[in-house]
Design an enzyme around this catalytic site. Structure first.
Site, short mmCIF file in Angstrom:
data_model
loop_
_atom_site.label_atom_id
_atom_site.label_comp_id
_atom_site.label_asym_id
_atom_site.label_seq_id
_atom_site.Cartn_x
_atom_site.Cartn_y
_atom_site.Cartn_z
N TYR A 12 -0.29 4.35 7.06
CA TYR A 12 -1.15 5.48 6.72
C TYR A 12 -0.86 6.70 7.59
O TYR A 12 -1.25 7.81 7.25
CB TYR A 12 -2.64 5.11 6.84
CG TYR A 12 -3.10 4.05 5.85
CD1 TYR A 12 -2.34 3.74 4.73
CD2 TYR A 12 -4.29 3.38 6.04
CE1 TYR A 12 -2.74 2.77 3.83
CE2 TYR A 12 -4.71 2.41 5.13
CZ TYR A 12 -3.93 2.11 4.04
OH TYR A 12 -4.34 1.15 3.15
N LYS A 40 3.95 -9.66 7.29
CA LYS A 40 4.89 -9.91 6.20
C LYS A 40 6.28 -9.98 6.84
O LYS A 40 7.19 -9.22 6.51
CB LYS A 40 4.77 -8.76 5.17
CG LYS A 40 5.53 -8.97 3.88
CD LYS A 40 4.94 -10.02 2.98
CE LYS A 40 5.79 -10.21 1.73
NZ LYS A 40 5.42 -11.40 0.95
N ASP A 95 -11.75 -5.69 2.23
CA ASP A 95 -12.55 -5.55 1.00
C ASP A 95 -12.62 -6.88 0.25
O ASP A 95 -13.64 -7.20 -0.37
CB ASP A 95 -11.98 -4.46 0.08
CG ASP A 95 -12.56 -3.10 0.43
OD1 ASP A 95 -13.06 -2.95 1.56
OD2 ASP A 95 -12.53 -2.19 -0.42
N ASP A 108 -7.00 -3.12 5.41
CA ASP A 108 -7.77 -2.33 4.45
C ASP A 108 -8.03 -3.17 3.21
O ASP A 108 -9.16 -3.27 2.71
CB ASP A 108 -6.94 -1.07 4.10
CG ASP A 108 -7.72 -0.06 3.30
OD1 ASP A 108 -8.93 -0.27 3.09
OD2 ASP A 108 -7.12 0.94 2.87
#
Ligand code: NAD
Length: 361
Positions: free
Chosen positions: A141, A191, A251, A247
């Site tokens: 980001y 990852k 959620d 992020d």
């Protein structure tokens, strides 16, 4: 203990839920003989109205001086089309930056009384109790180079996932420190089968783990983690992850717990000389203009944020546990707001605050 706390109620239901959270905080402080030093400041739409800016300098000064900040929510529909610098949400990003909070903590708990509102089968979700620790200020980001260039068939877009060793070390240390006070398990998500960035993440997290021999570390690939959160959420204690993976996963974790009004969050920075972690505590939900000013909002996310504040910024685990137990008792009693679909007439925001205080007494 002296608890020096800045309160930023913000906009809409932020004001209503924060009022109840502060009442609970005052009750707990009195009961456990802590000195409470509360200051109130302006953030968001209310700050734009009074000062012309969503984050007045005075608010930054108060936040930096405080041990911890309790925030309601920001956002008013009248600013939906305003330019970015005159939007309430700008104040939220600004205060996170001013405080240098680099880790976002989202506790995910499955409350017995809310099991039916989880999309998962009760037997799967029952007993879930984890914290997702998300790195908040690095990664894709923020990384450069970034941007869109070229045109036609040559048009391309670039984002860069960048982490430095110190950025990984500090958030990993925080995750292991938290795990030490819990079930002593960290699942670090990456990852690393594809991304060099994740390979560094995995190597540095493994090194930090050596400082915490009593905590068990497992590495888990992000795609597998997304699946395991649904298949077996109980297996997780601390989930440690970088910004974008966090992020998304937080959620996913949020829906395990039922209503959005239930969810607390904590954003944590460096340790202060007093020993307190710099922290910004807020419910996950927004200012909910559709129900604002009606005494209908669920204050339990804000009240849970007070528990998180006492535990993470001040190390007051007993007080935090008492609040969490009181919240659970209130859920069991059915004295809850409309979003939790009680069997009888819904309770108001202030009645739920009263119920939590009664349960604490
Ligand atoms: P929201 O979270 O405010 O509301 C979404 C839905 O959930 C609404 O129907 C609302 O009534 C309900 N809801 C939310 N919190 C509740 C609670 N405590 N009790 C009962 N019901 C609750 O999200 P939104 O509608 O997308 O955004 C509204 C405003 O809030 C916007 O201006 C947005 O930018 C802002 N926002 C702020 C934050 C923050 O301050 N951290 C977070 C999200 C959105």
């Amino acid at each position: 203990m002296n608890l020096n706390i800045l309160v930023l109620p913000g906009d809409g239901i932020g004001e209503e839920v924060t009022r109840e959270a502060v009442r609970v905080l005052q009750h707990v402080a009195r009961k456990h003989r802590h000195t409470l030093q509360l200051t109130e400041g302006l953030l968001g739409g209310v700050a734009i109205h009074r000062t012309g800016t969503p984050l007045p300098d005075e608010t930054v000064r108060l936040a930096v001086d405080a041990d911890a900040t309790l925030l309601g929510a920001v956002g008013l529909p009248e600013f939906d089309t305003a330019p970015p610098e005159r939007r309430p949400e700008k104040g939220l990003l600004g205060i996170r930056k001013a405080l240098g909070v680099f880790a976002n903590l989202r506790p995910v708990r499955a409350y017995r009384a809310l099991l039916d509102s989880s999309p998962l089968k009760n037997a799967l979700v029952e007993g879930t109790d984890m914290i997702i620790v998300r790195e908040l200020t690095g990664g894709i980001y923020y990384g450069t180079p970034r941007g869109i260039s070229g045109a036609g068939a040559e048009e391309r877009a670039v984002n860069s996932m960048v982490y430095t060793r110190p950025e990984i070390e500090r958030v990993a240390r925080m995750a292991f420190t938290l795990a030490r006070g819990r079930r002593r398990k960290v699942a670090s998500v990456d990852k690393s089968n594809v991304l060099e960035n994740s390979q560094l993440w995995r190597r540095v997290v493994t090194e930090i783990a050596a400082e915490f021999p009593e905590v068990a570390l497992e590495h888990i690939l992000v795609d597998n983690c997304a699946m395991q959160l649904i298949l077996n959420p109980r297996r997780f204690d601390i989930v440690l992850t970088e910004n974008m993976f966090g992020d998304i996963l937080s959620d996913e974790g949020a829906v395990l717990a039922g209503s959005i009004g239930m969810l607390p969050s904590a954003s944590i920075g460096a340790r202060k000389p007093s020993g307190a972690w710099v922290g910004l505590y807020e419910p996950v939900h927004g200012s909910a203009p559709d129900i604002a000013g009606q005494n209908k909002a669920n204050p339990l996310g804000a009240i849970g944020s007070v528990a998180a504040m006492l535990e993470y910024s001040f190390g007051l685990k007993e007080e935090a546990a008492a609040i969490n137990a009181a919240v659970e008792a209130v859920l069991d009693s059915g004295r809850v707001t409309a979003d939790l679909k009680p069997a009888g007439a819904p309770a108001t925001t202030s009645q739920v605050g009263d119920a939590v205080i009664e349960a604490l007494s």
